[in-house]
Scaffold this active site. Structure first.
Site, PDB file in Angstrom:
ATOM      1  N   THR A 125       0.819  -1.223   0.000  1.00 36.65           N
ATOM      2  CA  THR A 125       0.000   0.000   0.000  1.00 36.65           C
ATOM      3  C   THR A 125       0.852   1.272   0.000  1.00 36.65           C
ATOM      4  O   THR A 125       1.876   1.335   0.685  1.00 36.65           O
ATOM      5  CB  THR A 125      -0.923  -0.009   1.241  1.00 36.65           C
ATOM      6  N   GLY A 128      -1.054   7.004  -2.281  1.00 38.28           N
ATOM      7  CA  GLY A 128      -2.009   7.210  -3.375  1.00 38.28           C
ATOM      8  C   GLY A 128      -2.504   5.916  -4.006  1.00 38.28           C
ATOM      9  O   GLY A 128      -3.243   5.934  -4.988  1.00 38.28           O
ATOM     10  N   SER A 131      -6.641   0.517  -2.611  1.00 40.60           N
ATOM     11  CA  SER A 131      -7.409  -0.509  -3.337  1.00 40.60           C
ATOM     12  C   SER A 131      -6.870  -0.695  -4.755  1.00 40.60           C
ATOM     13  O   SER A 131      -6.814  -1.806  -5.268  1.00 40.60           O
ATOM     14  CB  SER A 131      -8.884  -0.102  -3.394  1.00 40.60           C
ATOM     15  N   ILE A 156       2.186   0.027   7.052  1.00 40.56           N
ATOM     16  CA  ILE A 156       2.911  -1.252   6.998  1.00 40.56           C
ATOM     17  C   ILE A 156       2.976  -1.886   8.386  1.00 40.56           C
ATOM     18  O   ILE A 156       3.563  -1.331   9.329  1.00 40.56           O
ATOM     19  CB  ILE A 156       4.313  -1.056   6.373  1.00 40.56           C
ATOM     20  N   SER A 157       2.370  -3.060   8.488  1.00 39.84           N
ATOM     21  CA  SER A 157       2.296  -3.776   9.758  1.00 39.84           C
ATOM     22  C   SER A 157       3.684  -4.243  10.186  1.00 39.84           C
ATOM     23  O   SER A 157       4.417  -4.815   9.384  1.00 39.84           O
ATOM     24  CB  SER A 157       1.373  -4.988   9.624  1.00 39.84           C
ATOM     25  N   ARG A 241      -5.676 -13.573   2.826  1.00 38.02           N
ATOM     26  CA  ARG A 241      -7.114 -13.330   3.082  1.00 38.02           C
ATOM     27  C   ARG A 241      -7.724 -14.462   3.898  1.00 38.02           C
ATOM     28  O   ARG A 241      -8.564 -14.226   4.771  1.00 38.02           O
ATOM     29  CB  ARG A 241      -7.845 -13.135   1.746  1.00 38.02           C
ATOM     30  N   GLY A 338     -24.157  -5.900  27.952  1.00 38.75           N
ATOM     31  CA  GLY A 338     -24.680  -4.609  28.386  1.00 38.75           C
ATOM     32  C   GLY A 338     -23.551  -3.608  28.563  1.00 38.75           C
ATOM     33  O   GLY A 338     -22.576  -3.618  27.797  1.00 38.75           O
ATOM     34  N   GLU A 362      -5.859  -6.108   3.551  1.00 39.61           N
ATOM     35  CA  GLU A 362      -5.639  -7.235   2.619  1.00 39.61           C
ATOM     36  C   GLU A 362      -6.721  -7.222   1.526  1.00 39.61           C
ATOM     37  O   GLU A 362      -7.174  -8.266   1.073  1.00 39.61           O
ATOM     38  CB  GLU A 362      -5.564  -8.560   3.371  1.00 39.61           C
ATOM     39  N   ASN A 365     -13.479  -5.120   1.922  1.00 36.25           N
ATOM     40  CA  ASN A 365     -14.565  -6.043   1.571  1.00 36.25           C
ATOM     41  C   ASN A 365     -15.324  -5.594   0.322  1.00 36.25           C
ATOM     42  O   ASN A 365     -15.945  -6.409  -0.354  1.00 36.25           O
ATOM     43  CB  ASN A 365     -15.474  -6.266   2.787  1.00 36.25           C
TER      44      ASN A 365
HETATM   45  C1  LIG Z   1      -3.947  -1.360  10.580  1.00 33.54           C
HETATM   46  C2  LIG Z   1      -3.628  -1.532   9.139  1.00 33.54           C
HETATM   47  C3  LIG Z   1      -2.593  -2.391   8.768  1.00 33.54           C
HETATM   48  C4  LIG Z   1      -2.262  -2.537   7.418  1.00 33.54           C
HETATM   49  N1  LIG Z   1      -1.200  -3.334   7.076  1.00 33.54           N
HETATM   50  C5  LIG Z   1      -0.752  -3.324   5.792  1.00 33.54           C
HETATM   51  C6  LIG Z   1       0.468  -4.001   5.447  1.00 33.54           C
HETATM   52  O1  LIG Z   1       1.109  -4.642   6.298  1.00 33.54           O
HETATM   53  N2  LIG Z   1       0.909  -3.912   4.177  1.00 33.54           N
HETATM   54  C7  LIG Z   1       0.236  -3.232   3.212  1.00 33.54           C
HETATM   55  O2  LIG Z   1       0.693  -3.206   2.081  1.00 33.54           O
HETATM   56  N3  LIG Z   1      -0.921  -2.575   3.511  1.00 33.54           N
HETATM   57  C8  LIG Z   1      -1.429  -2.611   4.767  1.00 33.54           C
HETATM   58  N4  LIG Z   1      -2.589  -1.938   5.090  1.00 33.54           N
HETATM   59  C9  LIG Z   1      -3.269  -1.164   4.055  1.00 33.54           C
HETATM   60  C10 LIG Z   1      -4.613  -1.739   3.617  1.00 33.54           C
HETATM   61  O3  LIG Z   1      -4.424  -2.907   2.875  1.00 33.54           O
HETATM   62  C11 LIG Z   1      -5.354  -0.626   2.867  1.00 33.54           C
HETATM   63  O4  LIG Z   1      -5.751   0.334   3.829  1.00 33.54           O
HETATM   64  C12 LIG Z   1      -6.555  -1.141   2.088  1.00 33.54           C
HETATM   65  O5  LIG Z   1      -6.138  -1.929   1.003  1.00 33.54           O
HETATM   66  C13 LIG Z   1      -7.440   0.016   1.547  1.00 33.54           C
HETATM   67  O6  LIG Z   1      -6.707   0.994   0.916  1.00 33.54           O
HETATM   68  P1  LIG Z   1      -6.946   2.540   1.327  1.00 33.54           P
HETATM   69  O7  LIG Z   1      -6.836   2.614   2.785  1.00 33.54           O
HETATM   70  O8  LIG Z   1      -6.038   3.357   0.502  1.00 33.54           O
HETATM   71  O9  LIG Z   1      -8.445   2.828   0.946  1.00 33.54           O
HETATM   72  P2  LIG Z   1      -9.023   3.294  -0.500  1.00 33.54           P
HETATM   73  O10 LIG Z   1      -8.505   2.371  -1.552  1.00 33.54           O
HETATM   74  O11 LIG Z   1      -8.808   4.730  -0.661  1.00 33.54           O
HETATM   75  O12 LIG Z   1     -10.579   3.024  -0.318  1.00 33.54           O
HETATM   76  C14 LIG Z   1     -11.469   3.905   0.373  1.00 33.54           C
HETATM   77  C15 LIG Z   1     -12.867   3.296   0.316  1.00 33.54           C
HETATM   78  O13 LIG Z   1     -13.311   3.224  -1.040  1.00 33.54           O
HETATM   79  C16 LIG Z   1     -13.655   1.890  -1.368  1.00 33.54           C
HETATM   80  N5  LIG Z   1     -13.285   1.610  -2.767  1.00 33.54           N
HETATM   81  C17 LIG Z   1     -12.122   1.872  -3.395  1.00 33.54           C
HETATM   82  N6  LIG Z   1     -12.175   1.482  -4.662  1.00 33.54           N
HETATM   83  C18 LIG Z   1     -13.414   0.956  -4.867  1.00 33.54           C
HETATM   84  C19 LIG Z   1     -14.095   0.389  -5.996  1.00 33.54           C
HETATM   85  N7  LIG Z   1     -13.493   0.237  -7.173  1.00 33.54           N
HETATM   86  N8  LIG Z   1     -15.363  -0.025  -5.830  1.00 33.54           N
HETATM   87  C20 LIG Z   1     -15.979   0.091  -4.628  1.00 33.54           C
HETATM   88  N9  LIG Z   1     -15.385   0.607  -3.538  1.00 33.54           N
HETATM   89  C21 LIG Z   1     -14.129   1.041  -3.652  1.00 33.54           C
HETATM   90  C22 LIG Z   1     -12.857   1.026  -0.390  1.00 33.54           C
HETATM   91  O14 LIG Z   1     -13.435  -0.252  -0.232  1.00 33.54           O
HETATM   92  C23 LIG Z   1     -12.917   1.873   0.861  1.00 33.54           C
HETATM   93  O15 LIG Z   1     -14.131   1.659   1.513  1.00 33.54           O
HETATM   94  C24 LIG Z   1      -2.986  -1.828   6.429  1.00 33.54           C
HETATM   95  C25 LIG Z   1      -4.047  -0.998   6.810  1.00 33.54           C
HETATM   96  C26 LIG Z   1      -4.372  -0.850   8.134  1.00 33.54           C
HETATM   97  C27 LIG Z   1      -5.489   0.066   8.507  1.00 33.54           C
END
Ligand SMILES: Cc1cc2nc3c(=O)[nH]c(=O)nc-3n(C[C@H](O)[C@H](O)[C@H](O)COP(=O)(O)OP(=O)(O)OC[C@H]3O[C@@H](n4cnc5c(N)ncnc54)[C@H](O)[C@@H]3O)c2cc1C
Length: 384
Positions: A125, A128, A131, A156-157, A241, A338, A362, A365
């Site tokens: 991740t 920018g 997803s 990054i975890s 996953r 409660g 990962e 949803n």
């Molecule tokens: C505590 C934590 C630990 C993590 N650990 C790691 C790690 O170890 N390594 C790593 O690489 N990443 C890690 N992540 C990152 C994580 O995988 C991302 O946060 C996740 O993939 C979502 O990306 P984003 O936060 O940029 O959200 P965005 O991609 O910006 O999404 C925002 C919202 O829009 C929705 N959305 C986006 N595109 C679409 C679409 N085409 N259709 C419908 N809905 C959509 C998403 O579902 C979400 O609800 C971690 C995140 C957290 C919070």
């Protein structure tokens, strides 16, 4: 079709259960409160083989199936969701190095990763690119003897406390085909760590941003071939996953057990809560959904083990369903307590905070639904 666990699976589950009860559960609330990353306990897990569960035996792992690993992770998650989740990420990254690493990279990392003596992070991740991970911007520019890494990763975890980073970076043009993967030592010059993020849950492990500034990467640290990185990252995530889904199932089972016990002890209107049919029905629905989720996760793991053509779809279905059910069961277990459910003296609010992020990471949803919907619309074959 036999759903009974084999003797080996039962033995592994029992070992994991004891470890969870004796080493994880008694400290999980404190680790959450103090934001303590339990490295010593992760090493102890490594002594039992839990740091290289499905890493091939040739690289020092246990070489177990994904189904076996799911059974083990579920038990561990009953002890501490956050520590188990970190163990699953470590297992995923270790498996990637063991599967696609050069002889040098494997020798450098695998013997230490499978024991938990060293830990791994998975870095996909970016600020920018969440997803839409294939749009990542971190670059690995080829030089005479390797690559130079520049860019930034977020969320990054384990970052800052791990030893090797599996980094996806662009070596070619735009899109997924331009991405390569590397096993980069976490202490390389130019690897800069951000502050530990303040999070809702998963407090027993750090989450940080990582910036790469002209980091020298040796050719031998490349995983597989240039341009294969995105495929590897996605293959890693199929298993990831399932693992995250099992963390939700194990936590939800723990929450359900706690709620059931509480319902038998707590009295209102002159009766135990367990005597109210409305609450019996709630408990029944929680258990039914949890069993359905557990078996969808095990089915997806089976499909992955057997390289089924629909394995990615099943992994997405299992992750979507089990993490939603996991959150809902934890939330209902809190409700059954409660006001006490809302108080930190009881573990319910921690369970709920910890599983919430499983619906996000990962692949969110929503992205799981995208994967499932795409498959349904692109191919007329029924998903069986
Ligand atoms: C505590 C934590 C630990 C993590 N650990 C790691 C790690 O170890 N390594 C790593 O690489 N990443 C890690 N992540 C990152 C994580 O995988 C991302 O946060 C996740 O993939 C979502 O990306 P984003 O936060 O940029 O959200 P965005 O991609 O910006 O999404 C925002 C919202 O829009 C929705 N959305 C986006 N595109 C679409 C679409 N085409 N259709 C419908 N809905 C959509 C998403 O579902 C979400 O609800 C971690 C995140 C957290 C919070």
């Amino acid at each position: 079709m036999d759903f009974t666990l084999s003797e080996d699976q039962q033995a592994f589950a029992e070992t994991a259960k004891q470890f969870a009860q004796q080493v994880l559960y008694p400290h999980a609330a404190r680790w959450d409160r103090e934001h303590h990353f339990p490295v010593a306990e992760i090493r102890q897990a490594g002594e039992l083989g839990f740091c290289g569960l499905y890493t091939p035996e040739t690289e020092g792992g246990l070489g177990l199936s994904r189904l076996d690993a799911a059974i083990i992770f579920e038990q561990l998650a009953m002890g501490c969701t956050t520590t188990t989740a970190m163990l699953t990420i470590h297992n995923m990254a270790t498996w990637m190095i063991a599967t696609w690493g050069s002889t040098t990279a494997k020798a450098m990392w695998c013997p230490h990763l499978v024991t938990g003596e060293k830990l791994a992070s998975y870095c996909l991740t970016e600020p920018g690119a969440g997803s839409d991970a294939a749009s990542l911007k971190t670059t690995a520019t080829a030089t005479a003897d390797g690559f130079i890494l520049n860019g930034a990763k977020v969320f990054i975890s384990g970052a800052g406390s791990t030893d090797v980073l599996v980094v996806m970076a662009r070596t070619g043009g735009e899109g997924a085909a331009g991405v390569s993967a590397f096993a980069v030592p976490a202490d390389c010059e130019g690897v800069i760590y951000g502050k530990a993020e303040e999070k809702m849950g998963w407090n027993a492990q750090p989450t940080r941003m990582i910036t790469f500034e002209d980091v020298k990467v040796e050719r031998a640290w490349l995983l597989g071939e240039p341009g294969d990185g995105f495929k590897m990252a996605m293959q890693g995530l199929d298993g990831g996953r399932i693992n995250i889904a099992t963390c939700s199932i194990g936590t939800a089972q723990q929450a359900l057990n706690t709620a059931r016990n509480y319902m038998q002890e707590r009295e209102q209107f002159g009766k135990p809560l367990a005597a109210f049919q409305a609450l019996q029905f709630k408990l029944a629905d929680m258990a039914t959904e949890l069993v359905a989720a557990r078996h969808l996760v095990r089915l997806a793991a089976f499909k992955l083990d057997n390289k089924d053509t629909d394995r990615t779809t099943y992994c997405a279905m299992a992750k979507r369903f089990a993490t939603d059910v996991g959150f809902s069961v934890c939330n209902e277990a809190l409700q059954l307590h409660g006001g006490y459910g809302y108080i930190k003296e009881y573990p319910l609010e921690r369970h709920m905070r910890d599983v919430r992020v499983h619906q996000i990471l990962e692949g969110t949803n929503e992205i799981m639904r995208l994967i499932i919907g795409r498959r349904l619309l692109a191919d007329e074959r029924e998903i069986l």
